[in-house]
Design a protein around this motif. Structure first.
Motif, short mmCIF file in Angstrom:
data_model
loop_
_atom_site.label_atom_id
_atom_site.label_comp_id
_atom_site.label_asym_id
_atom_site.label_seq_id
_atom_site.Cartn_x
_atom_site.Cartn_y
_atom_site.Cartn_z
N ASP A 5 0.94 12.72 -3.56
CA ASP A 5 0.78 11.62 -4.52
C ASP A 5 -0.24 12.07 -5.57
O ASP A 5 -1.45 11.89 -5.39
CB ASP A 5 0.30 10.36 -3.81
N SER B 33 -5.39 0.63 -7.62
CA SER B 33 -4.23 0.90 -8.48
C SER B 33 -3.10 -0.08 -8.21
O SER B 33 -2.35 -0.45 -9.12
CB SER B 33 -3.75 2.34 -8.27
N THR B 34 -2.98 -0.54 -6.96
CA THR B 34 -1.93 -1.50 -6.60
C THR B 34 -2.18 -2.86 -7.23
O THR B 34 -1.30 -3.45 -7.86
CB THR B 34 -1.83 -1.64 -5.07
N SER C 94 -1.28 11.00 -8.40
CA SER C 94 -2.17 9.98 -8.97
C SER C 94 -3.35 9.72 -8.03
O SER C 94 -4.51 9.69 -8.47
CB SER C 94 -1.40 8.68 -9.22
N ILE C 95 -3.06 9.52 -6.75
CA ILE C 95 -4.14 9.29 -5.78
C ILE C 95 -5.00 10.53 -5.66
O ILE C 95 -6.23 10.44 -5.59
CB ILE C 95 -3.55 8.88 -4.42
N ILE D 176 0.85 -1.18 0.00
CA ILE D 176 0.00 0.00 0.00
C ILE D 176 0.90 1.24 0.00
O ILE D 176 1.89 1.30 0.72
CB ILE D 176 -0.90 0.00 1.25
N PRO D 177 0.57 2.25 -0.81
CA PRO D 177 1.39 3.47 -0.85
C PRO D 177 1.57 4.09 0.54
O PRO D 177 0.65 4.05 1.37
CB PRO D 177 0.58 4.40 -1.76
N ALA E 152 -9.33 7.04 -0.25
CA ALA E 152 -7.92 6.96 -0.61
C ALA E 152 -7.45 5.52 -0.61
O ALA E 152 -6.70 5.09 -1.51
CB ALA E 152 -7.09 7.79 0.37
N LEU E 153 -7.90 4.74 0.37
CA LEU E 153 -7.53 3.32 0.44
C LEU E 153 -8.13 2.56 -0.74
O LEU E 153 -7.45 1.71 -1.35
CB LEU E 153 -8.01 2.73 1.76
N ILE F 271 -1.04 6.36 2.48
CA ILE F 271 -2.14 5.84 3.30
C ILE F 271 -1.73 5.79 4.76
O ILE F 271 -2.50 6.17 5.66
CB ILE F 271 -2.57 4.43 2.82
N THR G 19 -8.88 3.72 -3.77
CA THR G 19 -8.16 4.05 -5.00
C THR G 19 -6.76 3.44 -4.98
O THR G 19 -6.25 2.99 -6.02
CB THR G 19 -8.05 5.57 -5.19
N SER G 20 -6.14 3.38 -3.80
CA SER G 20 -4.78 2.83 -3.70
C SER G 20 -4.76 1.33 -3.93
O SER G 20 -3.90 0.81 -4.65
CB SER G 20 -4.18 3.15 -2.32
#
Length: 304
Positions: free
Chosen positions: A57, A107-108, A59-60, A29-30, A100-101, A33, A103-104
């Motif tokens: 970030d 994307s992950t 992108s996020i 996770i980025p 945010a979580l 977060i 979207t992260s």
């Protein structure tokens, strides 16, 4: 929760657990977060502080603004939210963290190359499960002791099947056999997983939730979404919602979860949610219309 206690609770076979723990390229996770979580634990944190973290970030940040201005979260006044500070102020720390979580995680895991099934249809299933979670909660929430926001319900839908992604990526040959068995025998994927892997995608998904330090509600929601009777009382409401939402999603063929066979429906969930024929009819009537919105959210999450 320690690794040993997680191992005991998840009841993963030694060979599979060793295989999971040996993965050296597991997606993470980025860091943004973690920074958001730390910030909102501080009572002195402001909306501007949280926005500044997310802006690190791009992108996020872009995805969050698209999501908060979608039909899922836009405020009732219909006005577009033009800045992150405004989004945080209007929606609150918890909702922003969950978005945010969402979207992260997307994307992950969305960057991985999947060979065994259609990844786009898989995410459609997951996102639609979250949408149906919201419908069921809207109809039955008055019977529950827990209060949930759309962000929590959508996040739970997105994550409930993520163990399948891990199995497909890192145990591809065995998972391929699992998928073959589901077709050959017409059995649900969990049954085939137990036979081939001696563990299920629910257990593996909960393991990943543990590794990522996701909230306990998510850990238990993933682990018990096919076995709601096993869930701890404090998390049983979210588990019950996800159990029936997943069932409705598979039965209605919204996306594709990797298996066409229906999971076992636990009758205790019917009573837990206070369902009756009238309420169920309302849920089923609303589902096709609102499920179409899943493609909108999928498009938003997939965009750069």
């Amino acid at each position: 929760m320690s690794l040993e206690s997680a191992k005991e609770l998840l009841n993963l076979g030694d060979s599979l657990l060793m295989g999971l723990e040996a993965i050296d390229d597991l997606p993470t996770i980025p860091i943004v977060i973690r920074k958001i979580e730390q910030a909102i634990e501080n009572p002195d944190t402001t909306a501007k502080d949280v926005a500044a973290i997310i802006e690190d970030d791009p992108s996020i940040m872009a995805r969050i603004l698209k999501v908060v201005n979608s039909a899922f979260y836009r405020p009732v006044d219909g006005r577009e939210i033009s800045s992150l500070s405004q989004a945080v102020a209007r929606l609150g720390f918890k909702t922003i963290k969950n978005i945010a979580l969402t979207t992260s995680v997307f994307s992950t895991l969305g960057r991985l190359r999947v060979r065994s099934f259609d990844l786009n249809k898989f995410w459609q299933h997951c996102i639609t499960t979250g949408v149906i979670n919201s419908i069921v909660y809207d109809v039955c929430g008055g019977e529950l002791s827990s209060v949930y926001g759309k962000d929590e319900l959508h996040l739970m839908g997105l994550l409930h099947d993520m163990g399948k992604i891990v199995l497909e990526q890192y145990f591809n040959e065995s998972f391929g056999r699992v998928l073959e068995l589901t077709v050959e025998r017409g059995i649900h994927i969990s049954e085939a997983e137990r036979e081939v892997l001696h563990a299920t995608h629910a257990q593996v998904g909960a393991w990943l939730a543990y590794k990522w330090s996701l909230p306990p509600s998510v850990f238990y929601g993933i682990l018990y979404h096919h076995e709601p009777e096993q869930a701890p009382k404090e998390h049983s409401d979210l588990v019950a919602l996800t159990h029936i939402a997943d069932f409705i999603c598979i039965k209605g063929k919204f996306g594709f979860s990797g298996s066409s066979a229906l999971p076992r429906f636990e009758n205790s969930v019917w009573k837990h949610l206070g369902l009756d024929s009238e309420r169920m009819s309302e849920i089923l009537d609303r589902t096709p219309v609102e499920a179409k919105r899943s493609s909108v959210l999928l498009a938003i999450l997939s965009s750069d």
